[in-house]
Design a protein around this motif. Structure first.
Motif, PDB file in Angstrom:
ATOM      1  N   GLU A   1      -4.026  -3.152  11.448  1.00 50.05           N
ATOM      2  CA  GLU A   1      -3.900  -4.608  11.480  1.00 50.05           C
ATOM      3  C   GLU A   1      -3.860  -5.173  12.895  1.00 50.05           C
ATOM      4  OE1 GLU A   1      -0.598  -5.745   9.036  1.00 50.05           O
ATOM      5  OE2 GLU A   1      -1.556  -5.051   7.192  1.00 50.05           O
ATOM      6  N   GLY A   2      -3.818  -4.308  13.883  1.00 53.61           N
ATOM      7  CA  GLY A   2      -3.837  -4.776  15.268  1.00 53.61           C
ATOM      8  C   GLY A   2      -2.552  -5.466  15.701  1.00 53.61           C
ATOM      9  N   VAL A   3      -1.440  -5.100  15.060  1.00 55.62           N
ATOM     10  CA  VAL A   3      -0.151  -5.706  15.409  1.00 55.62           C
ATOM     11  C   VAL A   3       0.705  -4.680  16.145  1.00 55.62           C
ATOM     12  CG1 VAL A   3      -0.216  -7.314  13.479  1.00 55.62           C
ATOM     13  CG2 VAL A   3       0.879  -5.075  13.193  1.00 55.62           C
ATOM     14  N   LEU A   4       1.774  -5.182  16.774  1.00 49.42           N
ATOM     15  CA  LEU A   4       2.708  -4.283  17.444  1.00 49.42           C
ATOM     16  C   LEU A   4       3.475  -3.469  16.419  1.00 49.42           C
ATOM     17  CD1 LEU A   4       4.286  -6.723  20.093  1.00 49.42           C
ATOM     18  CD2 LEU A   4       2.336  -5.183  20.405  1.00 49.42           C
ATOM     19  N   PHE A   5       3.865  -2.262  16.817  1.00 48.93           N
ATOM     20  CA  PHE A   5       4.725  -1.427  15.992  1.00 48.93           C
ATOM     21  C   PHE A   5       6.135  -1.501  16.557  1.00 48.93           C
ATOM     22  CE2 PHE A   5       6.999   2.494  15.140  1.00 48.93           C
ATOM     23  CZ  PHE A   5       6.758   2.731  13.797  1.00 48.93           C
ATOM     24  N   SER A   6       7.100  -1.828  15.694  1.00 48.67           N
ATOM     25  CA  SER A   6       8.485  -1.892  16.156  1.00 48.67           C
ATOM     26  C   SER A   6       9.399  -1.333  15.082  1.00 48.67           C
ATOM     27  CB  SER A   6       8.887  -3.335  16.488  1.00 48.67           C
ATOM     28  OG  SER A   6       8.789  -4.162  15.344  1.00 48.67           O
ATOM     29  N   ALA A   7      10.432  -0.624  15.493  1.00 46.26           N
ATOM     30  CA  ALA A   7      11.431  -0.092  14.574  1.00 46.26           C
ATOM     31  C   ALA A   7      12.740  -0.837  14.789  1.00 46.26           C
ATOM     32  CB  ALA A   7      11.627   1.403  14.807  1.00 46.26           C
ATOM     33  N   HIS A   8      13.416  -1.186  13.703  1.00 43.98           N
ATOM     34  CA  HIS A   8      14.647  -1.979  13.779  1.00 43.98           C
ATOM     35  C   HIS A   8      15.740  -1.268  12.980  1.00 43.98           C
ATOM     36  CE1 HIS A   8      12.455  -5.470  15.484  1.00 43.98           C
ATOM     37  NE2 HIS A   8      11.456  -4.886  14.835  1.00 43.98           N
TER      38      HIS A   8
END
Length: 728
Positions: free
Chosen positions: A237-244
């Motif tokens: 999807e071309g989005v950032l990957f972030s873990a929360h």
């Protein structure tokens, strides 16, 4: 003399205390109130474990169970392992004989040290002090200020790609089992491995009649598959990957989950070099920062670092903590804490910062689905209706179940990384099985307790707040979740004990409760969220950050169940950056508004419980002074050349003295009339003295354990102000 306990904690709140406490002590003394201090900082708690300092936390824990308790508790570090190790190193450098933190204890001495450090890790303070449930809300003065001085809100696009990714199956929510105890008992937790071995994971777990006991397991094979899919989704999807996650409060489970995220993102690197990293003691649970710091000691360290760099380039773009310094979302487990990171992302157009320093849409990975839907509901609402408007939006105060360590998931001694395939059972004293789960090696199994008396008190507090405010009270409970189903039964049983005539009280799942509250927010209406402990933590950041721009400006009162009072002072999520700025350029941006609210509530409680009318006058005048403080916009600025935390304290002292000078209490009016005149006459001189120190480095003698003399000198640079307080 009646007394208030003011806690020394950590980071920016501790530094602010060096400036504000002398003002508090001087003013309180005139009303016959003694302000004592207790050090519950992470450094002090480490020293106490090894007999090198008094155990102030244990003392306050005992005090919190008495009617005399009046404790003001500032934000403290919930130490992750990297923070704990840093604190240990600093204490050792200061000459304290504390052992290294043993990652893999082998000897009895190492196991003993590890057990002591485990008592300091994570959310070790709050469960001890919170002998009551939480009443947290935005004071009217703060809400009105936010409406007339709105904080910035990023615009939302209807085609935003930002979303939450969560497991939904094979996680803590879906695998949860729950039981209500029929009588007092002592439980044990046992792992029966498939090879026939039996390991007692925990014994001597005391429970009371009516207590809710839960158990659940996160199945790591499914966690790994979920993470692989989430990484691919972010890339596609071309989005950032972030873990929360919350590797601080969930001190056992979430660092392990964080490690799985790191290993999934860098799967090829760990497949090729995992043995080398493990042999060097470099764990994915500690994050990329700790791994990179240790690579220089490896003969193939440069080769491994290059492999990590290649993986970063090949994967989806990582969300950044500091793009200028190359610090990613996966560098430090305690850098990205869900209750602060998700509201900040939602407030900023659903964006996080990418490697190029620009904002971008994000896939927010929250593996456990217990509360992930709350954030997805807010994201969906913003995508549909746009950003919230602080000038018109309503409020979501919170009544939180937290007394007696209620729902302390993952933050205690009943969470385990399972060493072998088998079955984990919770057994009663007769040996009968209450709860059980089939497990595989590496699974994360947890149990927790919620006593009946706090649940009764929580229901009572919810009705009390609904009656006092006239707002609907919504219990955020999901009937499809085992623990919540048992709580719903208790809520329905205990509500008839109270007069609910004319009140709107509902029970909704967290997702439906979020949607209900958001609809009302957009109409400018308030809705009380009545939640368990974790949602209390999340909601009291989520909604204040959207409404007020920060969660540090909330009034947080904990009516202790035995009649005392605990007064908390807001969040500390940005505290580390504030300390770094102070050390670099002698400027502290920390806003002590939460301390002002807590102090007024503390004086009021003391007046009510002791009959000290002068203490009530201190409370009333402090409230009015805080209103003036807000109207005059005396909160710390954001850049050099404006007043910082110390300047805000001066103006609070000035306005408070001016209010006291008008007091009906002749003694207080006389005492503070002269001070008010002196501070007003010397206003410019004091401000100039405070501004003069800005721009140069400041030496406070330590991060986790500052030198009192040095820190006090840094935080009290105005001789004129100091002399005026001394004269009082």
């Amino acid at each position: 003399m009646a007394s208030i306990i003011y806690t020394h904690t950590d980071e920016a709140p501790l530094l602010a205390t060096y400036s504000f406490l002398p003002i508090i002590s001087a003013y309180a003394a005139k009303a016959g109130v003694d302000v004592e201090t207790r050090d519950i900082s992470v450094a002090a708690r480490i020293l106490a474990q090894f007999g090198l300092a008094d155990d102030a936390l244990a003392e306050l824990g005992a005090l919190a169970k008495t009617p005399e308790a009046n404790i003001i508790k500032l934000p403290n570090i919930s130490a992750s392992i990297p923070q704990l190790k840093a604190a240990v190193a600093e204490l050792q450098a200061q000459g304290f004989a504390v052992p290294d933190y043993p990652d893999n204890p082998q000897t009895d001495a190492e196991r003993e040290a590890r057990a002591k450090y485990d008592k300091v890790k994570g959310s070790a303070v709050n469960p001890v002090l919170r002998e009551g449930n939480s009443d947290r809300r935005a004071p009217a003065s703060v809400k009105n200020y936010a409406k007339t001085h709105p904080h910035s809100m990023g615009a939302w696009s209807s085609d935003s790609k930002t979303n939450v990714a969560t497991m939904g199956q094979h996680d803590f929510k879906s695998n949860e089992k729950s039981v209500v105890l029929a009588g007092d008992d002592t439980l044990s937790i046992v792992l029966e491995a498939t090879d026939g071995t039996r390991t007692v994971l925990k014994e001597g777990v005391k429970v009371l009649e009516g207590e809710v006991v839960d158990a659940s397991v996160m199945q790591v094979a499914h966690l790994r598959a979920f993470l692989v899919n989430a990484i691919a989704k972010a890339k596609a999807e071309g989005v950032l990957f972030s873990a929360h996650l919350k590797a601080t409060m969930m001190k056992v489970s979430d660092p392990i989950i964080f490690g799985h995220v790191v290993k999934a993102f860098f799967a090829d690197v760990f497949e090729k070099y995992g043995a080398d990293l493990a042999a060097a003691g470099l764990s994915a649970n500690d994050g990329l920062g700790a791994i990179f710091a240790g690579l220089d000691a490896l003969p193939n360290g440069a080769e491994i670092k290059a492999a990590f760099d290649e993986a970063i380039e090949a994967g989806p773009r990582l969300a950044m903590v500091d793009s200028d310094k190359g610090i990613t979302n996966l560098h430090v487990p305690s850098d990205v804490i869900i209750d602060a990171s998700m509201p900040a992302m939602i407030r900023t157009s659903g964006h996080m910062w990418g490697p190029d320093g620009a904002e971008a849409d994000t896939l927010a990975v929250i593996p456990d689905s217990s509360y992930a839907g709350v954030y997805q509901a807010v994201i969906d609402d913003c995508r549909k209706h746009g950003a919230f408007d602080p000038t018109t939006m309503g409020s979501v105060p919170n009544v939180g179940l937290m007394a007696q360590a209620a729902e302390e998931y993952g933050s205690h001694d009943k969470t385990f990384e399972i060493p072998a395939d088998g079955t984990v059972r919770v057994l009663d004293s007769a040996g009968d099985t209450l709860l059980e789960h089939d497990v595989e090696a590496g699974d994360i199994w947890r149990a927790c307790q919620t006593k009946d008396a706090p649940i009764r008190d929580w229901v009572k507090l919810a009705v009390t707040r609904a009656r006092a405010s006239g707002s609907p009270a919504i219990f955020w409970l999901d009937e499809s979740r085992a623990h919540d189903a048992n709580l719903i039964a208790k809520v329905n049983a205990y509500l008839p004990d109270h007069d609910t005539t004319g009140l709107e009280i509902q029970i909704l799942s967290p997702e439906l409760a979020t949607a209900f509250s958001l609809e009302r927010i957009r109409r400018g209406e308030d809705t009380i969220s009545v939640t368990g402990n974790v949602l209390r933590d999340y909601n009291t950041d989520l909604f204040p950050i959207l409404e007020l721009g920060t969660s540090a400006k909330m009034l947080s009162v904990v009516p202790l169940m035995n009649g005392g009072g605990l007064f908390e002072t807001g969040a500390g999520g940005s505290a580390p950056k504030h300390v770094q700025q102070l050390v670099k350029e002698n400027y502290l941006r920390w806003d002590s508004l939460g301390e002002f609210f807590a102090l007024a509530a503390s004086f009021e409680h003391l007046a009510t419980t002791t009959g000290n009318k002068a203490a009530q006058e201190l409370a009333d005048t402090l409230d009015r002074a805080t209103g003036t403080f807000l109207n005059e916009n005396r909160s710390p600025g954001r850049r050099l050349g404006t007043i910082d935390n110390r300047g805000s304290h001066f103006y609070l002292a000035l306005y408070w003295a001016q209010e006291l000078a008008k007091s009906d209490d002749a003694d207080l009016a006389a005492a503070f009339g002269a001070l008010a005149g002196s501070l007003a006459a010397n206003e410019q001189k004091i401000v100039d003295e405070l501004l003069a120190v800005q721009g140069s480095p400041a030496d406070i003698g330590g991060y986790y354990r500052p030198d009192d003399t040095k820190a006090s000198a840094v935080m009290r640079p105005s001789a004129t102000l100091n002399e005026a307080l001394a004269a009082l």
